[in-house]
Design a protein around this motif. Structure first.
Motif, PDB file in Angstrom:
ATOM      1  N   GLN A   1       0.862  -1.184   0.000  1.00 55.16           N
ATOM      2  CA  GLN A   1       0.000   0.000   0.000  1.00 55.16           C
ATOM      3  C   GLN A   1       0.898   1.234   0.000  1.00 55.16           C
ATOM      4  OE1 GLN A   1      -3.500  -0.197   0.239  1.00 55.16           O
ATOM      5  NE2 GLN A   1      -3.609   2.002  -0.076  1.00 55.16           N
ATOM      6  N   TYR A   2       0.921   1.963  -1.132  1.00 58.91           N
ATOM      7  CA  TYR A   2       1.777   3.144  -1.250  1.00 58.91           C
ATOM      8  C   TYR A   2       1.058   4.399  -0.778  1.00 58.91           C
ATOM      9  CZ  TYR A   2       4.195  -0.174  -4.269  1.00 58.91           C
ATOM     10  OH  TYR A   2       4.816  -1.299  -4.769  1.00 58.91           O
ATOM     11  N   SER A   3      -0.255   4.427  -0.977  1.00 62.34           N
ATOM     12  CA  SER A   3      -1.099   5.510  -0.495  1.00 62.34           C
ATOM     13  C   SER A   3      -2.509   4.940  -0.462  1.00 62.34           C
ATOM     14  CB  SER A   3      -1.028   6.738  -1.409  1.00 62.34           C
ATOM     15  OG  SER A   3      -1.683   6.486  -2.635  1.00 62.34           O
ATOM     16  N   MET A   4      -3.475   5.758  -0.033  1.00 59.63           N
ATOM     17  CA  MET A   4      -4.835   5.246   0.047  1.00 59.63           C
ATOM     18  C   MET A   4      -5.462   4.995  -1.320  1.00 59.63           C
ATOM     19  SD  MET A   4      -5.261   4.647   3.104  1.00 59.63           S
ATOM     20  CE  MET A   4      -4.796   5.073   4.780  1.00 59.63           C
ATOM     21  N   THR A   5      -4.810   5.453  -2.391  1.00 62.57           N
ATOM     22  CA  THR A   5      -5.342   5.231  -3.738  1.00 62.57           C
ATOM     23  C   THR A   5      -4.335   4.537  -4.651  1.00 62.57           C
ATOM     24  OG1 THR A   5      -4.636   7.468  -4.381  1.00 62.57           O
ATOM     25  CG2 THR A   5      -6.912   7.203  -3.607  1.00 62.57           C
ATOM     26  N   HIS A   6      -3.253   4.032  -4.085  1.00 62.96           N
ATOM     27  CA  HIS A   6      -2.209   3.396  -4.886  1.00 62.96           C
ATOM     28  C   HIS A   6      -1.723   2.154  -4.153  1.00 62.96           C
ATOM     29  CE1 HIS A   6       2.084   3.692  -6.795  1.00 62.96           C
ATOM     30  NE2 HIS A   6       1.411   2.643  -7.221  1.00 62.96           N
ATOM     31  N   TYR A   7      -1.970   0.983  -4.741  1.00 64.17           N
ATOM     32  CA  TYR A   7      -1.509  -0.246  -4.116  1.00 64.17           C
ATOM     33  C   TYR A   7      -1.255  -1.305  -5.173  1.00 64.17           C
ATOM     34  CZ  TYR A   7      -6.395  -1.864  -4.625  1.00 64.17           C
ATOM     35  OH  TYR A   7      -7.623  -2.213  -5.113  1.00 64.17           O
ATOM     36  N   SER A   8      -0.518  -2.338  -4.792  1.00 66.01           N
ATOM     37  CA  SER A   8      -0.286  -3.476  -5.674  1.00 66.01           C
ATOM     38  C   SER A   8      -0.491  -4.757  -4.883  1.00 66.01           C
ATOM     39  CB  SER A   8       1.123  -3.437  -6.270  1.00 66.01           C
ATOM     40  OG  SER A   8       2.099  -3.624  -5.257  1.00 66.01           O
ATOM     41  N   LEU A   9      -0.924  -5.783  -5.572  1.00 62.06           N
ATOM     42  CA  LEU A   9      -1.196  -7.061  -4.933  1.00 62.06           C
ATOM     43  C   LEU A   9      -0.608  -8.181  -5.774  1.00 62.06           C
ATOM     44  CD1 LEU A   9      -2.863  -8.669  -2.699  1.00 62.06           C
ATOM     45  CD2 LEU A   9      -4.540  -8.988  -4.526  1.00 62.06           C
ATOM     46  N   LEU A  10       0.155  -9.054  -5.121  1.00 60.48           N
ATOM     47  CA  LEU A  10       0.711 -10.228  -5.772  1.00 60.48           C
ATOM     48  C   LEU A  10       0.074 -11.450  -5.133  1.00 60.48           C
ATOM     49  CD1 LEU A  10       2.870 -11.102  -7.884  1.00 60.48           C
ATOM     50  CD2 LEU A  10       4.439 -11.378  -5.944  1.00 60.48           C
ATOM     51  N   LEU A  11      -0.506 -12.305  -5.972  1.00 58.73           N
ATOM     52  CA  LEU A  11      -1.193 -13.494  -5.485  1.00 58.73           C
ATOM     53  C   LEU A  11      -0.460 -14.721  -6.008  1.00 58.73           C
ATOM     54  CD1 LEU A  11      -3.878 -14.163  -3.923  1.00 58.73           C
ATOM     55  CD2 LEU A  11      -4.903 -14.533  -6.162  1.00 58.73           C
ATOM     56  N   THR A  12      -0.073 -15.644  -5.118  1.00 62.04           N
ATOM     57  CA  THR A  12       0.641 -16.851  -5.518  1.00 62.04           C
ATOM     58  C   THR A  12      -0.045 -18.092  -4.971  1.00 62.04           C
ATOM     59  OG1 THR A  12       2.117 -16.855  -3.584  1.00 62.04           O
ATOM     60  CG2 THR A  12       2.834 -15.586  -5.502  1.00 62.04           C
ATOM     61  N   ASP A  13       0.252 -19.233  -5.610  1.00 60.07           N
ATOM     62  CA  ASP A  13      -0.291 -20.483  -5.099  1.00 60.07           C
ATOM     63  C   ASP A  13       0.577 -20.947  -3.924  1.00 60.07           C
ATOM     64  OD1 ASP A  13       1.995 -21.793  -6.057  1.00 60.07           O
ATOM     65  OD2 ASP A  13       0.994 -22.540  -7.852  1.00 60.07           O
ATOM     66  N   PRO A  14       0.181 -22.015  -3.227  1.00 58.78           N
ATOM     67  CA  PRO A  14       0.955 -22.458  -2.058  1.00 58.78           C
ATOM     68  C   PRO A  14       2.407 -22.802  -2.353  1.00 58.78           C
ATOM     69  CG  PRO A  14      -1.222 -23.430  -2.004  1.00 58.78           C
ATOM     70  CD  PRO A  14      -1.098 -22.742  -3.337  1.00 58.78           C
ATOM     71  N   LEU A  15       2.734 -23.068  -3.631  1.00 64.44           N
ATOM     72  CA  LEU A  15       4.106 -23.397  -4.005  1.00 64.44           C
ATOM     73  C   LEU A  15       4.902 -22.164  -4.432  1.00 64.44           C
ATOM     74  CD1 LEU A  15       3.491 -26.696  -6.011  1.00 64.44           C
ATOM     75  CD2 LEU A  15       4.182 -26.436  -3.616  1.00 64.44           C
ATOM     76  N   GLY A  16       4.258 -21.012  -4.437  1.00 70.67           N
ATOM     77  CA  GLY A  16       4.948 -19.780  -4.775  1.00 70.67           C
ATOM     78  C   GLY A  16       4.821 -19.343  -6.215  1.00 70.67           C
ATOM     79  N   LYS A  17       4.085 -20.057  -7.029  1.00 68.04           N
ATOM     80  CA  LYS A  17       3.900 -19.666  -8.427  1.00 68.04           C
ATOM     81  C   LYS A  17       2.937 -18.494  -8.518  1.00 68.04           C
ATOM     82  CE  LYS A  17       2.336 -21.377 -12.921  1.00 68.04           C
ATOM     83  NZ  LYS A  17       1.781 -22.540 -13.676  1.00 68.04           N
ATOM     84  N   ILE A  18       3.326 -17.476  -9.287  1.00 72.51           N
ATOM     85  CA  ILE A  18       2.495 -16.281  -9.424  1.00 72.51           C
ATOM     86  C   ILE A  18       1.215 -16.615 -10.174  1.00 72.51           C
ATOM     87  CG2 ILE A  18       2.325 -13.971 -10.438  1.00 72.51           C
ATOM     88  CD1 ILE A  18       5.314 -13.653  -9.990  1.00 72.51           C
ATOM     89  N   GLU A  19       0.107 -16.261  -9.568  1.00 71.26           N
ATOM     90  CA  GLU A  19      -1.197 -16.465 -10.185  1.00 71.26           C
ATOM     91  C   GLU A  19      -1.763 -15.169 -10.737  1.00 71.26           C
ATOM     92  OE1 GLU A  19      -2.756 -19.123 -10.780  1.00 71.26           O
ATOM     93  OE2 GLU A  19      -1.957 -20.681  -9.484  1.00 71.26           O
ATOM     94  N   LEU A  20      -1.476 -14.065 -10.066  1.00 70.83           N
ATOM     95  CA  LEU A  20      -2.080 -12.794 -10.463  1.00 70.83           C
ATOM     96  C   LEU A  20      -1.309 -11.646  -9.837  1.00 70.83           C
ATOM     97  CD1 LEU A  20      -5.804 -11.849 -10.525  1.00 70.83           C
ATOM     98  CD2 LEU A  20      -4.293 -10.567  -9.005  1.00 70.83           C
ATOM     99  N   GLU A  21      -1.158 -10.563 -10.590  1.00 71.69           N
ATOM    100  CA  GLU A  21      -0.602  -9.321 -10.052  1.00 71.69           C
ATOM    101  C   GLU A  21      -1.549  -8.185 -10.423  1.00 71.69           C
ATOM    102  OE1 GLU A  21       3.524  -6.690  -9.877  1.00 71.69           O
ATOM    103  OE2 GLU A  21       3.325  -8.325 -11.332  1.00 71.69           O
ATOM    104  N   LEU A  22      -1.883  -7.394  -9.450  1.00 71.83           N
ATOM    105  CA  LEU A  22      -2.788  -6.269  -9.653  1.00 71.83           C
ATOM    106  C   LEU A  22      -2.101  -4.993  -9.207  1.00 71.83           C
ATOM    107  CD1 LEU A  22      -5.746  -5.295 -10.316  1.00 71.83           C
ATOM    108  CD2 LEU A  22      -6.188  -5.540  -7.864  1.00 71.83           C
ATOM    109  N   ILE A  23      -2.136  -3.981 -10.062  1.00 70.69           N
ATOM    110  CA  ILE A  23      -1.554  -2.679  -9.736  1.00 70.69           C
ATOM    111  C   ILE A  23      -2.640  -1.631  -9.924  1.00 70.69           C
ATOM    112  CG2 ILE A  23       0.213  -0.969 -10.299  1.00 70.69           C
ATOM    113  CD1 ILE A  23       1.851  -3.318 -11.494  1.00 70.69           C
ATOM    114  N   VAL A  24      -2.904  -0.862  -8.874  1.00 63.74           N
ATOM    115  CA  VAL A  24      -3.949   0.159  -8.912  1.00 63.74           C
ATOM    116  C   VAL A  24      -3.348   1.509  -8.535  1.00 63.74           C
ATOM    117  CG1 VAL A  24      -6.139   0.932  -7.940  1.00 63.74           C
ATOM    118  CG2 VAL A  24      -5.745  -1.508  -8.315  1.00 63.74           C
TER     119      VAL A  24
END
Length: 217
Positions: free
Chosen positions: A84-107
């Motif tokens: 969370q960089y600010s209240m209107t700027h954040y990024s989210l990285l979602l991975t499976d239990p083995l660490g493989k990237i499933e999704l990245e979201l940048i807002v």
């Protein structure tokens, strides 16, 4: 940009649970706070006012943790890394239990970008419309940082524990009562921040475990 049926089908399997999880936390509702405490109000309220002020000063943070979605017909588990960089700027990285990237979201205030597990980018997607496409729900996405740190800005009612920390937030959404239960806090952080949150909405349940917090005020 509204996703086509083919695009929607492609991203559905990796972001459906993610959208559900964070959309729920981001749900906006009428602000009409009702306070209930487990100690005399004068004592608990003083503790809460001090804690509330500390939370209100938080602008930047990072969280690593695990979430589990438990629905009527399925269960899903994943790891997440939220910055969370600010209240209107954040990024989210979602991975499976083995660490493989499933999704990245940048807002950011000017752009929204989603990258799926195959590396395909979707730019300026409208998250509210995507949620509606996936879930049939119209949900504003405004309050993620507040709910995660335990600040019930949009809660219609909330309960404090004996230490002046939020224990439960409850509100009505589409005529359904929703509850956020703050089951535990990190005792070594200042201010104290949630370590376990359970969310219930009808027959759906989300268990959120925050392993580590990093604050950058």
């Amino acid at each position: 940009m509204i996703l086509s049926n083919n695009q929607l089908s492609k991203v559905h399997h990796i972001c459906c649970t993610f959208i559900l999880l964070f959309a729920i936390f981001l749900t906006a509702c009428t602000f009409n706070q009702q306070l209930i405490t487990e100690k005399p109000v004068s004592i608990t309220h003083r503790l809460w006012l001090s804690h509330q002020q500390q939370l209100a000063n938080i602008r930047k943070f990072q969280i690593r943790g695990i979430f589990a979605y438990i629905g009527p017909n399925n269960k899903t588990y994943a790891k997440f890394f939220l910055r969370q960089y600010s209240m209107t700027h954040y990024s989210l990285l979602l991975t499976d239990p083995l660490g493989k990237i499933e999704l990245e979201l940048i807002v950011t205030p000017s752009i929204t970008q989603l990258i799926d597990r195959d590396g395909k980018k979707y730019v300026n997607i409208h998250l509210m419309k995507m949620i509606h496409q996936l879930m049939g729900m119209s949900i504003p996405i405004e309050n993620l940082p507040y709910f995660l740190i335990g600040l019930p800005i949009q809660g219609t009612s909330f309960i404090l524990d004996e230490h002046g920390l939020v224990k439960t937030i409850a509100y009505k959404h589409y005529n359904e009562t929703c509850h956020l239960h703050y089951l535990a806090y990190h005792q070594d952080s200042q201010p104290k921040l949630p370590s376990r949150i359970d969310f219930t909405q009808g027959k759906r349940r989300i268990k959120l475990k925050m392993d580590t917090w990093i604050l950058n005020k």
